[in-house]
Each structure stands twice: as structure tokens, then as C-alpha cells.
Design an enzyme around this catalytic site. Structure first.
Site, PDB file in Angstrom:
ATOM      1  N   GLU A 195      74.370  49.663  -2.561  1.00  0.00           N
ATOM      2  CA  GLU A 195      73.143  47.956  -1.534  1.00  0.00           C
ATOM      3  C   GLU A 195      73.734  46.871  -1.649  1.00  0.00           C
ATOM      4  O   GLU A 195      73.637  46.384  -3.494  1.00  0.00           O
ATOM      5  CB  GLU A 195      72.222  48.853  -1.932  1.00  0.00           C
ATOM      6  CG  GLU A 195      71.015  50.072  -1.407  1.00  0.00           C
ATOM      7  CD  GLU A 195      70.212  50.752  -1.936  1.00  0.00           C
ATOM      8  OE1 GLU A 195      69.650  49.700  -2.646  1.00  0.00           O
ATOM      9  OE2 GLU A 195      69.763  52.277  -1.720  1.00  0.00           O
ATOM     10  N   HIS A 240      66.685  50.511   2.258  1.00  0.00           N
ATOM     11  CA  HIS A 240      66.245  50.601   1.061  1.00  0.00           C
ATOM     12  C   HIS A 240      64.338  49.999   1.420  1.00  0.00           C
ATOM     13  O   HIS A 240      63.394  49.767   0.246  1.00  0.00           O
ATOM     14  CB  HIS A 240      66.319  50.842  -0.079  1.00  0.00           C
ATOM     15  CG  HIS A 240      65.874  50.528  -1.025  1.00  0.00           C
ATOM     16  ND1 HIS A 240      67.030  50.814  -2.298  1.00  0.00           N
ATOM     17  CD2 HIS A 240      64.749  51.439  -1.857  1.00  0.00           C
ATOM     18  CE1 HIS A 240      66.580  50.936  -3.881  1.00  0.00           C
ATOM     19  NE2 HIS A 240      65.147  51.400  -2.796  1.00  0.00           N
ATOM     20  N   ARG A 271      67.755  57.797  -4.771  1.00  0.00           N
ATOM     21  CA  ARG A 271      69.127  57.148  -5.527  1.00  0.00           C
ATOM     22  C   ARG A 271      70.065  57.374  -5.007  1.00  0.00           C
ATOM     23  O   ARG A 271      71.099  59.074  -4.511  1.00  0.00           O
ATOM     24  CB  ARG A 271      68.655  56.572  -6.920  1.00  0.00           C
ATOM     25  CG  ARG A 271      68.279  56.327  -7.187  1.00  0.00           C
ATOM     26  CD  ARG A 271      68.625  54.496  -6.761  1.00  0.00           C
ATOM     27  NE  ARG A 271      67.040  53.761  -7.864  1.00  0.00           N
ATOM     28  CZ  ARG A 271      66.432  53.431  -7.406  1.00  0.00           C
ATOM     29  NH1 ARG A 271      65.559  53.470  -6.448  1.00  0.00           N
ATOM     30  NH2 ARG A 271      65.058  52.770  -8.346  1.00  0.00           N
TER      31      ARG A 271
END
Length: 306
Positions: free
Chosen positions: A253, A271, A224
Site C-alpha cells: 500500500e 484501507h 492484511r
């Protein structure tokens, strides 16, 4: 006979899995229309807040498509007796693969080399600057859960020495234990971050850890974004305090700080750790199976201990 209703805050992929969800349930997309639902489908980066749970008095299950639960208010779920499921194991290989790929792309300048060729610099400027070996390094894994252990298997299989840090030493582990992030960084050249997100690990990789990693070190984060202090990392890259970083996750994000976009030796991906057809299909199947178990009154397949 009417279909059971559920609230979907995230999509299932590939499309045939989304179609399967739609065929089995009446899918509601807006929380304001979902006061009577028992099930919420969400994703690790979307989660479900306590305020959202308050709008759903009949909520009994939060089905997370992923393994991250840091965006889910687990304390509120626990207080209300709401079950939480995730999709463990089936995405571990995909994320571990990407972590290795980011390490190779960073150390061997693969992404930089691609830009170098496309810009015409090879013909105009000659050779790209030298990279550094990755497989000859000692690896450290910060977070020795399913993904971390799968990554350790891959690295060990390629002949690398592997160290790890976890809340406690794992009996029978094939890899060397270090008690904390700084000790791990000090003793490795390639630091992989696979630890769970959340308040406990926010800023875990800070300026001190990066300094311990050293000027030849490479950091890879597939966990993360907030686990790594982004500004400390950008400063370390600019100063040459570490050699490079491969990042698949970020604090806010899809926004990525300009300081990281402009940092030398930094490879960025959007991601995509679990973004393979195989992994996403298996994840979606686990979600569907958990939801089906709930409505059938059967035990959940992959409950998360809240």
C-alpha cells in the site's frame, strides 16, 4: 517543567486528538532526533523494525494506533523487554461494517452500477448485468478474533449461517467450526478474511483456497494484503473461478497491482476499515491513555502479549 518526549511515526485523528498529543508531550517526528525517547507512537501499517529500535536505546513502549502488529519486530521487542500496546475492540464494528459493505458492493454490483450510471451507459446500453444475493449465502470467517466475531454477530443477525476457522475451535461459539482455510472456503459462498497478518498467514488464501470457494464465491479481505495471494486472486477473477472480491488491503500500500485494478467483479477501497470518526477517536484515546499510563508508572490499558 519540560514535557516528556516521544517519537510519533503516525498521526492521531481527528485533529483534536492530534492536538491533545501535542499538548501533553514534546513530539519528535524524526527518528534521528529521538535517541532518548521512551515511547514510540506508530500505526499497524507503519510498525517499528528492529533496526529502528536499535536507534532508540531508551525505548520502553511501542504504542500502536490499530490492531495490526505484523510490521512491528515483536521478537526484538520481546528480547529487549519493550512493551507493545494496540487499540482492540474500539475499531471492530467499523471494520466489520466495511467488510459487510464490500460484500454487498461486490455481489450487488453497487460500485459497478455507480460507474455505469455516471458513464451514461444506463440510457445508452440499458440494464446492468444481474448481480447475486449476498444475505442468502453461507458466510465463512477466516480469523475469529474480535473483528471476526463482531462480523459474525452482524451476519447472524441478518439471518445468515456463519462458519469460521481459527487456530482452535472456540468453546461455546455460535458458529460452525472448520479446521482450515480450504475446508472453510469449500463450505461457504462468501469468504471474509479477518485473520491477523504476519509470516504465519502470508499467502494463506492461495489458488487452492480460491478454487475451493468456487465460481459463485465472493472473497472479502479486510485483514492484511499479504494474507491473500494477489496474483492467484487476479487470475481467479479473470478466469471466472470465483465471482468477485472486495478488497480493503493490499501487499504494498498504497500501490495496487494492475492485475487487480483490471480484474472483473473486484471492488477496491483504500484501507478504510477503521476510518470512521467514532472509531478513530476511540483508537486515539486508547493510545493517549496507554502512553499516559506508561509515564505515570501505571499498568498499561491494552497491552499486546509479545
Amino acid at each position: 517543567m519540560s514535557l516528556p518526549r516521544l517519537l510519533a511515526l503516525a498521526e492521531l485523528k481527528p485533529q483534536d486528538m492530534a492536538d491533545e498529543l501535542q499538548a501533553r508531550y514534546e513530539v519528535v517526528r524524526e527518528i534521528g532526533l529521538a535517541a532518548d525517547v521512551e515511547v514510540v507512537l506508530t500505526a499497524g501499517n507503519v510498525g517499528l523494525s528492529g533496526a529502528q529500535m536499535a536507534q532508540l536505546p531508551g525505548l520502553r513502549l511501542i504504542a500502536v494506533n490499530g490492531v495490526g502488529v505484523d510490521a512491528v519486530d515483536l521478537a526484538e521487542a520481546r528480547r529487549r523487554g519493550i512493551a507493545v500496546t494496540t487499540t482492540p475492540d474500539v475499531l471492530s464494528l467499523a471494520v466489520a461494517e466495511l467488510a459487510l459493505g464490500l460484500a454487498l458492493a461486490t455481489g450487488r454490483k453497487i460500485a459497478e452500477g455507480d460507474r455505469f450510471v455516471r458513464a451514461g451507459h444506463w440510457a445508452a446500453k440499458g440494464k446492468l448485468a444481474l448481480g447475486s444475493s449476498v444475505l442468502a449465502r453461507r458466510a465463512g470467517i477466516l480469523g475469529y478474533g474480535r473483528i471476526g466475531r463482531k462480523l459474525a454477530d452482524l451476519l447472524r443477525g441478518m439471518g445468515m449461517q456463519v462458519l469460521y476457522t481459527a487456530r482452535r475451535e472456540v468453546p461455546g461459539a455460535l458458529d460452525g467450526y472448520r479446521a482450515d482455510a480450504r475446508a472453510l472456503a469449500r463450505d461457504c459462498d462468501l469468504l471474509f478474511v479477518t485473520v491477523a497478518g504476519g509470516a504465519e498467514t502470508r499467502g494463506l488464501v492461495d489458488a487452492d483456497v480460491l478454487a475451493a470457494l468456487g465460481p459463485a464465491g465472493i472473497l472479502v479481505n479486510v485483514a492484511r494484503g499479504p494474507v491473500v495471494d494477489a496474483e492467484a486472486l487476479a487470475q481467479a477473477l479473470q478466469a471466472g473461478s470465483i465471482a468477485g472480491a472486495g478488497l480493503d488491503v493490499f501487499d504494498d500500500e498504497p500501490q495496487v497491482p494492475q492485475s487487480l485494478m483490471q480484474a472483473p467483479g473486484c471492488v477496491l477501497t483504500p484501507h478504510i476499515g477503521s476510518a470512521t470518526t467514532d472509531a478513530r477517536r476511540a483508537m486515539a484515546q486508547q493510545v493517549l491513555d496507554n502512553i499516559a499510563a506508561h509515564f505515570a508508572g501505571r499498568p498499561l490499558l491494552t497491552p499486546y502479549e509479545v
